[in-house]
Write an enzyme that holds these catalytic residues in place. Structure first.
Site, PDB file in Angstrom:
ATOM      1  N   GLY A  46       0.783  -1.225   0.000  1.00  0.00           N
ATOM      2  CA  GLY A  46       0.000   0.000   0.000  1.00  0.00           C
ATOM      3  C   GLY A  46       0.815   1.275   0.000  1.00  0.00           C
ATOM      4  N   HIS A  47       2.148   1.175  -0.003  1.00  0.00           N
ATOM      5  CA  HIS A  47       3.000   2.377   0.096  1.00  0.00           C
ATOM      6  C   HIS A  47       4.091   2.343  -0.951  1.00  0.00           C
ATOM      7  CE1 HIS A  47       5.612   5.446   2.017  1.00  0.00           C
ATOM      8  NE2 HIS A  47       4.493   5.841   2.575  1.00  0.00           N
ATOM      9  N   PHE A  48       3.897   2.695  -2.070  1.00  0.00           N
ATOM     10  CA  PHE A  48       2.700   3.127  -2.774  1.00  0.00           C
ATOM     11  C   PHE A  48       2.504   2.183  -3.944  1.00  0.00           C
ATOM     12  CE2 PHE A  48       4.514   7.048  -0.964  1.00  0.00           C
ATOM     13  CZ  PHE A  48       3.434   7.510  -0.244  1.00  0.00           C
TER      14      PHE A  48
END
Length: 154
Positions: free
Chosen positions: A54-56
């Site tokens: 999720g990053h990124f």
């Protein structure tokens, strides 16, 4: 004086010193240290780290707070190796972080080199400066303060 070339800790020894476990253990190896002075180690950053999902998406960058946590864990090892106090019932907690600067992104495949130098120690408080490097270039830096506390006091 201790010979830093002989002070190497592998992952099994690190697991015996820190309470952190996967996915939050962020020091893979200690390459040298001198108790009461400094420590050097590293974290191999791999694409399968859970935070990269999720990053990124599409542009995986190691979160800055995790770079700081990796430095703090290296500093925690330095504290353990600098005192005779048994660590089984102890926790190391951030009490302050200042002068934080992020200089370069950290990506999967990087070897994040962790350098901490002890600045002060008084009672339960330890203050140190930390520097994180990738390929010899400064990625992040900070001055960190931590307190050693008893688990039962939490």
């Amino acid at each position: 004086m201790t010979d830093p070339a002989r002070n190497i800790l592998d992952i099994r020894q690190i697991l015996g010193l820190l309470p952190h476990r996967y996915p939050f253990l962020l020091v893979d190896r200690v390459t040298e240290y001198v108790p009461g002075e400094y420590i050097k180690g590293y974290k191999n950053v791999t694409m399968n780290e859970p935070f990269f999902e999720g990053h990124f998406p599409g542009v995986p960058v190691m979160p800055g707070v995790l770079i700081m946590e990796a430095l703090a864990q290296a500093g925690g090892i330095l504290v353990v190796k600098s005192t005779d106090t048994p660590v089984e019932d102890k926790l190391f907690l951030f009490t302050g972080i200042e002068s934080v600067r992020f200089r370069k992104p950290v990506y999967p495949g990087d070897k994040l080199e962790l350098h901490c130098r002890l600045l002060r120690h008084k009672l339960k408080l330890w203050k140190m400066e930390g520097f994180a490097y990738v390929d010899g270039k400064l990625a992040a830096e900070a001055v960190m303060t931590a307190a050693v506390t008893n688990r039962e006091d939490m």
